[in-house]
Scaffold this motif. Structure first.
Motif, PDB file in Angstrom:
ATOM      1  N   UNK A  33     -35.608 -36.261  61.740  1.00  0.00           N
ATOM      2  CA  UNK A  33     -36.490 -36.406  60.946  1.00  0.00           C
ATOM      3  C   UNK A  33     -37.013 -34.941  60.140  1.00  0.00           C
ATOM      4  N   UNK A  34     -37.278 -34.162  60.988  1.00  0.00           N
ATOM      5  CA  UNK A  34     -38.118 -32.866  60.626  1.00  0.00           C
ATOM      6  C   UNK A  34     -37.055 -31.655  60.732  1.00  0.00           C
ATOM      7  N   UNK A  35     -36.227 -31.668  61.860  1.00  0.00           N
ATOM      8  CA  UNK A  35     -35.115 -30.668  61.791  1.00  0.00           C
ATOM      9  C   UNK A  35     -34.016 -31.462  62.490  1.00  0.00           C
ATOM     10  N   UNK A  36     -32.944 -30.693  62.219  1.00  0.00           N
ATOM     11  CA  UNK A  36     -31.429 -31.187  62.928  1.00  0.00           C
ATOM     12  C   UNK A  36     -31.178 -29.923  63.760  1.00  0.00           C
ATOM     13  N   UNK A  37     -30.027 -30.391  64.551  1.00  0.00           N
ATOM     14  CA  UNK A  37     -29.324 -29.156  65.124  1.00  0.00           C
ATOM     15  C   UNK A  37     -28.222 -29.645  65.953  1.00  0.00           C
ATOM     16  N   UNK A  38     -27.308 -28.697  66.184  1.00  0.00           N
ATOM     17  CA  UNK A  38     -25.905 -29.082  66.803  1.00  0.00           C
ATOM     18  C   UNK A  38     -25.856 -28.449  67.930  1.00  0.00           C
ATOM     19  N   UNK A  39     -24.993 -29.140  68.846  1.00  0.00           N
ATOM     20  CA  UNK A  39     -24.826 -28.076  70.093  1.00  0.00           C
ATOM     21  C   UNK A  39     -23.353 -28.697  70.605  1.00  0.00           C
ATOM     22  N   UNK A  40     -22.930 -27.734  71.393  1.00  0.00           N
ATOM     23  CA  UNK A  40     -21.543 -28.010  72.251  1.00  0.00           C
ATOM     24  C   UNK A  40     -21.391 -27.546  73.406  1.00  0.00           C
ATOM     25  N   UNK A  61     -34.465 -30.489  58.080  1.00  0.00           N
ATOM     26  CA  UNK A  61     -33.929 -31.341  57.561  1.00  0.00           C
ATOM     27  C   UNK A  61     -34.222 -31.677  55.852  1.00  0.00           C
ATOM     28  N   UNK A  62     -34.121 -30.599  55.203  1.00  0.00           N
ATOM     29  CA  UNK A  62     -34.339 -30.518  53.820  1.00  0.00           C
ATOM     30  C   UNK A  62     -33.246 -30.358  52.799  1.00  0.00           C
ATOM     31  N   UNK A  63     -33.236 -30.972  51.763  1.00  0.00           N
ATOM     32  CA  UNK A  63     -32.071 -30.691  50.839  1.00  0.00           C
ATOM     33  C   UNK A  63     -32.730 -30.519  49.608  1.00  0.00           C
ATOM     34  N   UNK A  64     -32.318 -29.192  48.788  1.00  0.00           N
ATOM     35  CA  UNK A  64     -33.016 -29.080  47.505  1.00  0.00           C
ATOM     36  C   UNK A  64     -31.789 -28.828  46.288  1.00  0.00           C
ATOM     37  N   UNK A  91     -37.314 -35.683  55.113  1.00  0.00           N
ATOM     38  CA  UNK A  91     -37.630 -36.999  55.901  1.00  0.00           C
ATOM     39  C   UNK A  91     -36.657 -37.987  55.500  1.00  0.00           C
ATOM     40  N   UNK A  92     -35.457 -37.456  55.124  1.00  0.00           N
ATOM     41  CA  UNK A  92     -34.459 -38.851  54.611  1.00  0.00           C
ATOM     42  C   UNK A  92     -34.046 -39.607  55.654  1.00  0.00           C
ATOM     43  N   UNK A  93     -34.163 -39.303  56.995  1.00  0.00           N
ATOM     44  CA  UNK A  93     -33.691 -40.155  58.209  1.00  0.00           C
ATOM     45  C   UNK A  93     -34.745 -41.489  57.936  1.00  0.00           C
ATOM     46  N   UNK A  94     -35.877 -41.204  57.434  1.00  0.00           N
ATOM     47  CA  UNK A  94     -36.646 -42.358  57.308  1.00  0.00           C
ATOM     48  C   UNK A  94     -36.259 -43.431  56.459  1.00  0.00           C
ATOM     49  N   UNK A  95     -35.612 -43.106  55.460  1.00  0.00           N
ATOM     50  CA  UNK A  95     -34.825 -43.998  54.325  1.00  0.00           C
ATOM     51  C   UNK A  95     -33.532 -44.440  54.863  1.00  0.00           C
ATOM     52  N   UNK A 138     -27.644 -41.608  47.561  1.00  0.00           N
ATOM     53  CA  UNK A 138     -28.363 -42.550  48.687  1.00  0.00           C
ATOM     54  C   UNK A 138     -28.590 -41.665  49.910  1.00  0.00           C
ATOM     55  N   UNK A 139     -29.360 -42.079  50.745  1.00  0.00           N
ATOM     56  CA  UNK A 139     -29.634 -41.372  52.107  1.00  0.00           C
ATOM     57  C   UNK A 139     -28.713 -40.990  52.811  1.00  0.00           C
ATOM     58  N   UNK A 140     -27.401 -41.906  52.518  1.00  0.00           N
ATOM     59  CA  UNK A 140     -26.097 -41.418  53.490  1.00  0.00           C
ATOM     60  C   UNK A 140     -25.590 -40.281  52.795  1.00  0.00           C
ATOM     61  N   UNK A 141     -25.606 -40.005  51.271  1.00  0.00           N
ATOM     62  CA  UNK A 141     -25.215 -38.764  50.664  1.00  0.00           C
ATOM     63  C   UNK A 141     -26.028 -37.413  50.968  1.00  0.00           C
TER      64      UNK A 141
END
Length: 627
Positions: A33-40, A61-64, A91-95, A138-141
């Motif tokens: 919701x606030x931050x995202x990350x990737x791991x391997x 997790x912010x898109x401008x 907070x797009x995860x909430x949508x 859309x929240x998906x996009x």
């Protein structure tokens, strides 16, 4: 007649056989919701992937959206939260997977505009463009934009393309939210092998659930993030994590701890907080204080000429009610799981806000045992997802791999869309049900066609079979309650049943495993779905917009007929003008134009709909028949 069709996957395949046909690297992603990350997994160890600086692993997790249409994601987008909030989505995860009705009470808390006057349909976000036109996303996009940034980050580190991922979601996410997450991954160019519950991923990160010794263990996962809190109780049996109960608060997190500090300073120092900039600055200072007091006993700083200070004891006094709210959720979760505190074998701490010392102390005291917090709480979910990805890659041979569905199974909905019921890589045996309704008044027959594949339009997928649900009582569109159930057994035999609940009428079909396809065909279908993801999303968005618009047109015309006795000639003419404009846009292929015309029609007719309701209520109270 509205046409619905169901696609089911038959056939049994091992997980390693299902995933090894596309790409080489599988990553784990925490879409937060606030931050995202990737791991391997690197050299046998799960690691979070940092950005260009080699240090920062968190991606806000912010898109401008800039006026010229270009897009900024992550840290670079944060400054626009105050300078251009209408074009900065957070907070797009909430949508994800939410309808306008789900968000009607909180929609005003966002700085951007959420559109959808139809409470039952999924939300859209309106973003103004430089040409004055609204663009609808859309929240998906939007989630796909964040996933694309994470995908680019890991590709830059390893120097090769990444096409496969495991993505985590909260345990309480429903089917629509999980499917939306899968769709976002596909749109980002990722084959989402598995959607994993965040508490399950956290357990895997601590090595719980990877060996036979963990059979029969019960785990509590306490997850306190920046904006949300949830606690989950899990049970490990036969290599499967079962969620026994989950509870929490979607509007309680580290942000509230920061606000508690701000409130303390306001009360004791009378700080000037009248402007957006001042409020933003004090929140950042409060966050600094919170982090400092996790290590020190006192914090002192200056804010616009005023010296402010805070001790850990003073902060704890303000934090205690917030922590108590989380423990109340723990009580409810244990009650729902029908367990006592002593039944919990492990307590795992997740989320950056668990760094607050009082949180750890209170949670440990509540469960009456030491908590597991040796891993970075910001990273633990992504690390667990990476471990799950490594298992799916076949690199941990001692871990049990269960049989799965190699391709998605779903139904055709209005507009020729594929609605997956059993997503690809679901464990079998499994049973999934979903509710549908009719889209035409008086509809008495419903066609259920079964498809197999990963594309958004059924025309691009493989039809397995169909049947007709007859004798539906004639009712207005949207009233019948039709439940479609998919039962897929361990032998790959699929049974599809449709039931109309008001009348009890039902029909079913059985599809045997010989409908399965070869591994080569499966691989081609998967690659095809990734290559056409953006094209498919555009086609789906346009089809959904047209379907919604046609429903709005029917409703508007019915509204005029039912209320022409009191509507003025000017009002009827104006509604007709908006209806004609919407009908003209439906004939075209511009999704944004359709959404804009719908918004205009809804804006004009909403006050009239309220007046019609008031008139009907008044007539009913006078004992008159409204119609």
């Amino acid at each position: 007649m509205a046409k619905y069709s169901i696609d089911l996957q038959a056939g049994k395949v091992k997980e390693d056989e299902a995933v090894n046909s596309v790409g080489e690297i599988i990553v784990g992603i925490d879409l937060g919701t606030t931050n995202s990350l990737v791991a391997r997994v690197k050299d046998g160890r799960a690691v979070a992937v940092a950005g260009e600086d080699g240090k920062q692993v968190l991606v806000p997790s912010i898109v401008h959206f800039r006026p010229d249409g270009s897009v900024v994601v992550g840290e670079a987008a944060k400054p626009y939260l105050t300078t251009a909030p209408e074009r900065t989505i957070y907070s797009v995860k909430r949508l994800l997977g939410k309808s306008f009705g789900d968000l009607s009470d909180v929609k005003d808390q966002f700085g951007y505009r959420i559109i959808d006057e139809d409470e039952d349909r999924l939300v859209k976000i309106a973003v103004p463009g430089s040409d004055g036109r609204q663009r609808y996303y859309s929240p998906v996009e939007l989630s796909a934009r964040i996933l694309q940034a994470l995908k680019a980050r890991v590709e830059a580190e390893i120097g090769s393309p990444v096409s496969r991922a495991v993505i985590t979601v909260p345990a309480y996410f429903n089917d629509a939210q999980r499917q939306a997450t899968r769709d976002a991954g596909k749109l980002a160019g990722l084959d989402v092998l598995r959607i994993v519950n965040e508490p399950t991923a956290s357990s895997l990160a601590y090595g719980i659930g990877l060996t036979e010794e963990d059979e029969g263990r019960t785990i509590a996962v306490y997850d306190l993030g920046g904006g949300t809190f949830d606690v989950s109780i899990l049970r490990i049996e036969q290599g499967i994590f079962e969620v026994l109960a989950t509870n929490g608060d979607t509007f309680l997190g580290g942000d509230d701890f920061d606000q508690a500090i701000v409130s303390y300073w306001q009360e004791n120092y009378g700080l000037p907080l009248s402007t957006t900039q001042e409020r933003g600055e004090i929140r950042l200072l409060a966050e600094r204080a919170k982090k400092a007091l996790s290590q020190e006993q006192t914090f002192t700083a200056e804010f616009r000429g005023t010296s402010v200070s805070l001790t850990r004891a003073e902060a704890n006094d303000r934090f205690a009610p917030l922590i108590e709210r989380t423990l109340s959720s723990c009580v409810r979760a244990l009650a729902d799981a029908k367990l006592e505190k002593g039944d919990i074998d492990h307590v795992i701490m997740v989320g950056g806000s668990t760094r607050v010392p009082l949180v750890k102390e209170q949670v440990s005291a509540f469960f009456e045992k030491e908590v597991n917090d040796t891993l970075d709480p910001d990273q633990v979910v992504a690390l667990g997802a990476a471990i799950q990805a490594d298992v799916l890659a076949g690199n941990q041979q001692d871990v049990l791999l269960l049989d799965i569905t190699p391709l998605s199974l779903g139904i055709e909905t209005v507009g020729g869309l594929m609605d997956p019921i059993i997503p690809r890589n679901s464990k079998v045996p499994t049973k999934v049900g979903r509710k549908y309704t009719t889209s035409v008044d008086g509809q008495v027959r419903l066609k259920v066609a079964v498809y197999q594949g990963e594309r958004d339009m059924v025309a691009d997928n493989r039809k397995l079979g169909e049947f007709i649900l007859n004798d539906i009582p004639p009712m207005p569109a949207g009233i019948p309650q039709i439940e479609i159930h998919f039962y897929l057994d361990a032998d790959g035999i699929l049974r599809v049943k449709a039931t109309e609940h008001r009348s009890g009428t039902e029909q079913s079909v059985t599809i045997k495993s010989q409908y399965g396809i070869s591994e080569e065909e499966m691989a081609l279908m998967l690659i095809d779905s990734l290559n056409h993801a953006e094209e498919d999303m555009r086609a789906r968005s346009l089809a959904e917009a047209k379907t919604e618009a046609n429903n709005v047109l029917l409703s508007a015309r019915k509204f005029i007929r039912q209320n022409e006795s009191w509507l003025s000639g000017e009002q009827v003419q104006e509604i007709g003008r908006f209806v004609d404009a919407l009908a003209a846009s439906v004939a075209g292929d511009d999704k944004d134009a359709i959404n804009e015309r719908m918004a205009e029609l809804n804006t004009y007719t909403t006050p009239l709909a309220h007046e019609a309701l008031d008139r009907n209520v008044a007539a009913a109270m006078r004992g008159r028949d409204v119609n």
